[in-house]
Design a protein around this motif. Structure first.
Motif, PDB file in Angstrom:
ATOM      1  N   TRP A   1       0.833  -1.203   0.000  1.00  0.00           N
ATOM      2  CA  TRP A   1       0.000   0.000   0.000  1.00  0.00           C
ATOM      3  C   TRP A   1       0.872   1.260   0.000  1.00  0.00           C
ATOM      4  CZ3 TRP A   1      -1.857  -4.558   1.241  1.00  0.00           C
ATOM      5  CH2 TRP A   1      -3.209  -4.827   1.070  1.00  0.00           C
ATOM      6  N   PHE A   2       1.984   1.203   0.705  1.00  0.00           N
ATOM      7  CA  PHE A   2       2.777   2.415   0.927  1.00  0.00           C
ATOM      8  C   PHE A   2       4.039   2.502   0.074  1.00  0.00           C
ATOM      9  CE2 PHE A   2       0.328   2.079   4.865  1.00  0.00           C
ATOM     10  CZ  PHE A   2      -0.133   3.384   5.003  1.00  0.00           C
ATOM     11  N   ASP A   3       4.842   1.460   0.023  1.00  0.00           N
ATOM     12  CA  ASP A   3       6.187   1.624  -0.535  1.00  0.00           C
ATOM     13  C   ASP A   3       6.642   0.469  -1.416  1.00  0.00           C
ATOM     14  OD1 ASP A   3       6.454  -0.167   1.578  1.00  0.00           O
ATOM     15  OD2 ASP A   3       7.443   1.284   2.881  1.00  0.00           O
ATOM     16  N   SER A   4       5.704  -0.259  -2.038  1.00  0.00           N
ATOM     17  CA  SER A   4       6.115  -1.354  -2.919  1.00  0.00           C
ATOM     18  C   SER A   4       6.844  -0.855  -4.155  1.00  0.00           C
ATOM     19  CB  SER A   4       4.895  -2.176  -3.346  1.00  0.00           C
ATOM     20  OG  SER A   4       3.972  -1.379  -4.070  1.00  0.00           O
ATOM     21  N   SER A   5       6.722   0.437  -4.482  1.00  0.00           N
ATOM     22  CA  SER A   5       7.392   1.000  -5.657  1.00  0.00           C
ATOM     23  C   SER A   5       8.828   1.431  -5.354  1.00  0.00           C
ATOM     24  CB  SER A   5       6.595   2.198  -6.196  1.00  0.00           C
ATOM     25  OG  SER A   5       6.457   3.200  -5.207  1.00  0.00           O
ATOM     26  N   HIS A   6       9.370   1.064  -4.171  1.00  0.00           N
ATOM     27  CA  HIS A   6      10.729   1.538  -3.864  1.00  0.00           C
ATOM     28  C   HIS A   6      11.774   0.854  -4.748  1.00  0.00           C
ATOM     29  CE1 HIS A   6      12.682  -1.753  -1.438  1.00  0.00           C
ATOM     30  NE2 HIS A   6      11.428  -2.165  -1.359  1.00  0.00           N
ATOM     31  N   ILE A   7      11.445  -0.281  -5.379  1.00  0.00           N
ATOM     32  CA  ILE A   7      12.275  -0.863  -6.429  1.00  0.00           C
ATOM     33  C   ILE A   7      11.465  -0.814  -7.707  1.00  0.00           C
ATOM     34  CG2 ILE A   7      13.507  -2.892  -7.265  1.00  0.00           C
ATOM     35  CD1 ILE A   7      13.862  -3.791  -4.395  1.00  0.00           C
ATOM     36  N   THR A   8      11.791   0.128  -8.589  1.00  0.00           N
ATOM     37  CA  THR A   8      11.049   0.336  -9.820  1.00  0.00           C
ATOM     38  C   THR A   8      12.039   0.377 -10.983  1.00  0.00           C
ATOM     39  OG1 THR A   8       9.268   1.550  -8.713  1.00  0.00           O
ATOM     40  CG2 THR A   8       9.539   1.930 -11.076  1.00  0.00           C
ATOM     41  N   TYR A   9      11.736  -0.369 -12.034  1.00  0.00           N
ATOM     42  CA  TYR A   9      12.647  -0.460 -13.172  1.00  0.00           C
ATOM     43  C   TYR A   9      12.288   0.601 -14.214  1.00  0.00           C
ATOM     44  CZ  TYR A   9      14.596  -4.615 -11.112  1.00  0.00           C
ATOM     45  OH  TYR A   9      15.228  -5.477 -10.248  1.00  0.00           O
ATOM     46  N   GLY A  10      12.813   1.801 -13.983  1.00  0.00           N
ATOM     47  CA  GLY A  10      12.594   2.937 -14.850  1.00  0.00           C
ATOM     48  C   GLY A  10      11.913   4.066 -14.119  1.00  0.00           C
ATOM     49  N   VAL A  11      12.680   5.128 -13.781  1.00  0.00           N
ATOM     50  CA  VAL A  11      12.135   6.285 -13.057  1.00  0.00           C
ATOM     51  C   VAL A  11      12.825   7.555 -13.553  1.00  0.00           C
ATOM     52  CG1 VAL A  11      11.881   7.447 -10.826  1.00  0.00           C
ATOM     53  CG2 VAL A  11      11.625   4.960 -10.966  1.00  0.00           C
ATOM     54  N   VAL A  12      12.033   8.597 -13.802  1.00  0.00           N
ATOM     55  CA  VAL A  12      12.538   9.953 -14.018  1.00  0.00           C
ATOM     56  C   VAL A  12      11.720  10.875 -13.127  1.00  0.00           C
ATOM     57  CG1 VAL A  12      12.898  11.833 -15.641  1.00  0.00           C
ATOM     58  CG2 VAL A  12      13.236   9.479 -16.403  1.00  0.00           C
ATOM     59  N   THR A  13      12.403  11.626 -12.243  1.00  0.00           N
ATOM     60  CA  THR A  13      11.726  12.529 -11.309  1.00  0.00           C
ATOM     61  C   THR A  13      12.324  13.922 -11.441  1.00  0.00           C
ATOM     62  OG1 THR A  13      11.263  10.773  -9.706  1.00  0.00           O
ATOM     63  CG2 THR A  13      11.259  13.033  -8.874  1.00  0.00           C
ATOM     64  N   GLY A  14      11.474  14.928 -11.447  1.00  0.00           N
ATOM     65  CA  GLY A  14      11.905  16.319 -11.394  1.00  0.00           C
ATOM     66  C   GLY A  14      11.203  17.027 -10.258  1.00  0.00           C
ATOM     67  N   GLY A  15      11.915  17.950  -9.602  1.00  0.00           N
ATOM     68  CA  GLY A  15      11.288  18.631  -8.470  1.00  0.00           C
ATOM     69  C   GLY A  15      11.953  19.938  -8.134  1.00  0.00           C
ATOM     70  N   VAL A  16      11.330  20.626  -7.181  1.00  0.00           N
ATOM     71  CA  VAL A  16      11.848  21.886  -6.679  1.00  0.00           C
ATOM     72  C   VAL A  16      11.758  21.879  -5.159  1.00  0.00           C
ATOM     73  CG1 VAL A  16       9.567  22.989  -6.959  1.00  0.00           C
ATOM     74  CG2 VAL A  16      11.620  24.412  -6.748  1.00  0.00           C
ATOM     75  N   GLN A  17      12.798  22.370  -4.512  1.00  0.00           N
ATOM     76  CA  GLN A  17      12.806  22.599  -3.076  1.00  0.00           C
ATOM     77  C   GLN A  17      12.895  24.095  -2.841  1.00  0.00           C
ATOM     78  OE1 GLN A  17      16.156  20.446  -1.543  1.00  0.00           O
ATOM     79  NE2 GLN A  17      15.136  18.462  -1.624  1.00  0.00           N
ATOM     80  N   ALA A  18      11.925  24.632  -2.113  1.00  0.00           N
ATOM     81  CA  ALA A  18      11.891  26.050  -1.793  1.00  0.00           C
ATOM     82  C   ALA A  18      11.657  26.180  -0.295  1.00  0.00           C
ATOM     83  CB  ALA A  18      10.785  26.765  -2.565  1.00  0.00           C
ATOM     84  N   GLY A  19      12.720  26.516   0.437  1.00  0.00           N
ATOM     85  CA  GLY A  19      12.607  26.578   1.883  1.00  0.00           C
ATOM     86  C   GLY A  19      12.269  25.215   2.451  1.00  0.00           C
ATOM     87  N   ARG A  20      11.158  25.137   3.154  1.00  0.00           N
ATOM     88  CA  ARG A  20      10.755  23.883   3.798  1.00  0.00           C
ATOM     89  C   ARG A  20       9.732  23.086   2.998  1.00  0.00           C
ATOM     90  NH1 ARG A  20      12.368  23.085   8.973  1.00  0.00           N
ATOM     91  NH2 ARG A  20      13.464  24.797  10.009  1.00  0.00           N
ATOM     92  N   VAL A  21       9.548  23.426   1.742  1.00  0.00           N
ATOM     93  CA  VAL A  21       8.571  22.752   0.887  1.00  0.00           C
ATOM     94  C   VAL A  21       9.291  22.082  -0.282  1.00  0.00           C
ATOM     95  CG1 VAL A  21       6.574  23.068  -0.630  1.00  0.00           C
ATOM     96  CG2 VAL A  21       6.715  24.332   1.521  1.00  0.00           C
ATOM     97  N   GLN A  22       8.862  20.869  -0.602  1.00  0.00           N
ATOM     98  CA  GLN A  22       9.376  20.167  -1.776  1.00  0.00           C
ATOM     99  C   GLN A  22       8.204  19.684  -2.615  1.00  0.00           C
ATOM    100  OE1 GLN A  22      12.879  17.442  -1.724  1.00  0.00           O
ATOM    101  NE2 GLN A  22      11.420  15.825  -2.250  1.00  0.00           N
ATOM    102  N   LEU A  23       8.218  20.003  -3.910  1.00  0.00           N
ATOM    103  CA  LEU A  23       7.213  19.564  -4.867  1.00  0.00           C
ATOM    104  C   LEU A  23       7.924  18.785  -5.959  1.00  0.00           C
ATOM    105  CD1 LEU A  23       5.195  22.905  -5.231  1.00  0.00           C
ATOM    106  CD2 LEU A  23       4.687  20.993  -3.704  1.00  0.00           C
TER     107      LEU A  23
END
Length: 439
Positions: free
Chosen positions: A229-251
């Motif tokens: 339910w929570f974290d079965s995707s922690h081993i995934t074959y193929g991932v691209v992630t983009g994000g921004v950290q601004a102060g105490r917030v991460q998107l």
């Protein structure tokens, strides 16, 4: 009983990185003042210290206000950075981290089994900085495939297959390749940075940090029954992630392979990108991290061919340094199909430098406990609660190594309709010895 001692070899090369460092032998207590190692992890240089000296801590992703968990997930800054054996080579910082568990469990009731087995994980990471831009490379692996496709007994757990059959009341082993990833961070304004993360084996921005990376779950030898339910995707074959950290917030958002790993654990599965997720994380203080996330997974489960899944999670993490805790909620909506929810609350309390108490409560709605299509209970949803508590005695060793000896007891609350299959009041217990390099 079956014992898979081959996994003990996984960490054998790691002590070669070690140099004597007594500053962090008490891993349960956080110093009130930053140590030279902590300053080094934050990019500072202490008087009399050169960057060629070994260090015991390293920031793995994270931000100025939170530390990195698995993938790009955040954990409270009070947890401290990832710890292990660390050295520098030119402009590169390299860290080795990992563990080996020797476990014996007796899962109670009519469906329970007793078994001895070995769990393992080793991680090697390397990072360097070019002013406002940094690069991190990470490789993580396990020899758990040596225990066989059926993994180990874990009452009321379900998910994935072995020899073409659904795994019920058992936990599948991790793959040999748990992560092969890279991450680039670049500062675009004071307190703001952009990052890109991914690789052939990585973790999308979905859910809280995986259980083996949470300090609140450090001494649980068995995986949560809510793992899928929570974290079965922690081993995934193929991932691209983009994000921004601004102060105490991460998107952040991910494009990734929605399919769970297949039962052939020694190889790398086909890499493809057919699913998406988004996650927002907030650390209001150094003691707290909250996250909410949702993702659309393309045909994730081989036992539910042609069914996509919309998975939504929310979690709240707390750490004071000695106490680490998490509460979380997840819902997976099969498309088409039912909505199955799960709740988890867990905590670890380091009473002293040697003694730790830990506990977890899970409540899961599961419709996979009777995979036989001819069974009258097939596809019936049952809500099961698992209560588990335990104790660990921690022995600090040389070279940032810790040996923990302990055990736990689990009891279950379930509908009476399950009594015929599981017994009226099953009780399970687990004993372990955990040798860890780093925290």
């Amino acid at each position: 009983m079956r014992t898979t001692f081959a996994a003990l070899a996984l960490l054998a090369p790691l002590p070669a990185f070690a140099q004597e460092d007594h500053s962090m032998h008490d891993m349960g207590s956080m110093p009130t003042e930053p140590t030279p190692q902590d300053h080094a992890a934050m990019g500072h240089t202490m008087p009399g210290m050169t960057m060629d000296e070994p260090m015991s801590a390293m920031r793995m992703g994270g931000s100025d206000h939170a530390t990195g968990g698995s993938g790009t997930a955040l954990l409270p800054q009070a947890d401290g950075p990832m710890r292990g054996v660390m050295l520098t080579h030119g402009d590169w910082m390299v860290m080795a981290h990992g563990y080996v568990w020797g476990v014996y469990t007796d899962q109670g009731g009519k469906r329970g089994k007793d078994e001895a087995f070995v769990e393992s994980m080793a991680m090697l990471s390397a990072s360097r900085d070019w002013g406002g831009t940094s690069l991190q490379l990470r490789a993580m692996g396990s020899l758990e495939p040596a225990m066989g496709q059926r993994g180990y007994p874990n009452l009321f757990a379900s998910g994935e297959t072995a020899n073409g059959q659904p795994l019920i009341d058992r936990q599948h082993p991790h793959d040999l390749f748990m992560e092969l990833s890279a991450r680039v961070d670049t500062q675009v304004a004071p307190g703001t940075k952009l990052f890109v993360y991914g690789g052939p084996v990585a973790e999308p921005a979905l859910g809280p940090s995986a259980f083996m990376h949470r300090r609140s779950a450090r001494y649980f030898a068995l995986s949560p029954i809510a793992h899928h339910w929570f974290d079965s995707s922690h081993i995934t074959y193929g991932v691209v992630t983009g994000g921004v950290q601004a102060g105490r917030v991460q998107l952040e958002g991910s494009w990734f392979n929605g399919r769970e790993p297949d039962e052939h654990r020694w190889d790398i599965d086909r890499v493809k990108l057919d699913s998406w997720s988004v996650r927002a994380s907030w650390s209001p203080t150094d003691n707290w991290v909250a996250q909410v996330s949702t993702g659309h997974l393309k045909s994730p489960e081989v036992t539910h061919q042609g069914e996509d899944e919309q998975r939504t999670t929310a979690s709240l993490h707390y750490s004071s340094g000695k106490v680490s805790a998490m509460v979380a909620y997840a819902a997976k909506h099969r498309l088409p199909g039912p909505v199955l929810s799960a709740f988890t609350a867990e905590a670890n309390w380091d009473l002293t430098g040697r003694h730790s108490l830990f506990g977890r409560v899970e409540n899961v709605a599961n419709d996979e406990l009777f995979p036989d299509h001819d069974d009258p209970l097939h596809d019936t949803k049952f809500r099961v609660t698992r209560f588990e508590g335990g104790y660990a005695y921690r022995i600090p060793l040389a070279h940032q190594t810790e040996l923990a000896l302990g055990g736990s007891v689990a009891a279950y609350a379930k509908p009476s309709a399950l009594d015929a299959a599981y017994g009226k009041a099953p009780v399970s217990y687990t004993l372990f010895a955990r040798l860890a390099l780093g925290r």
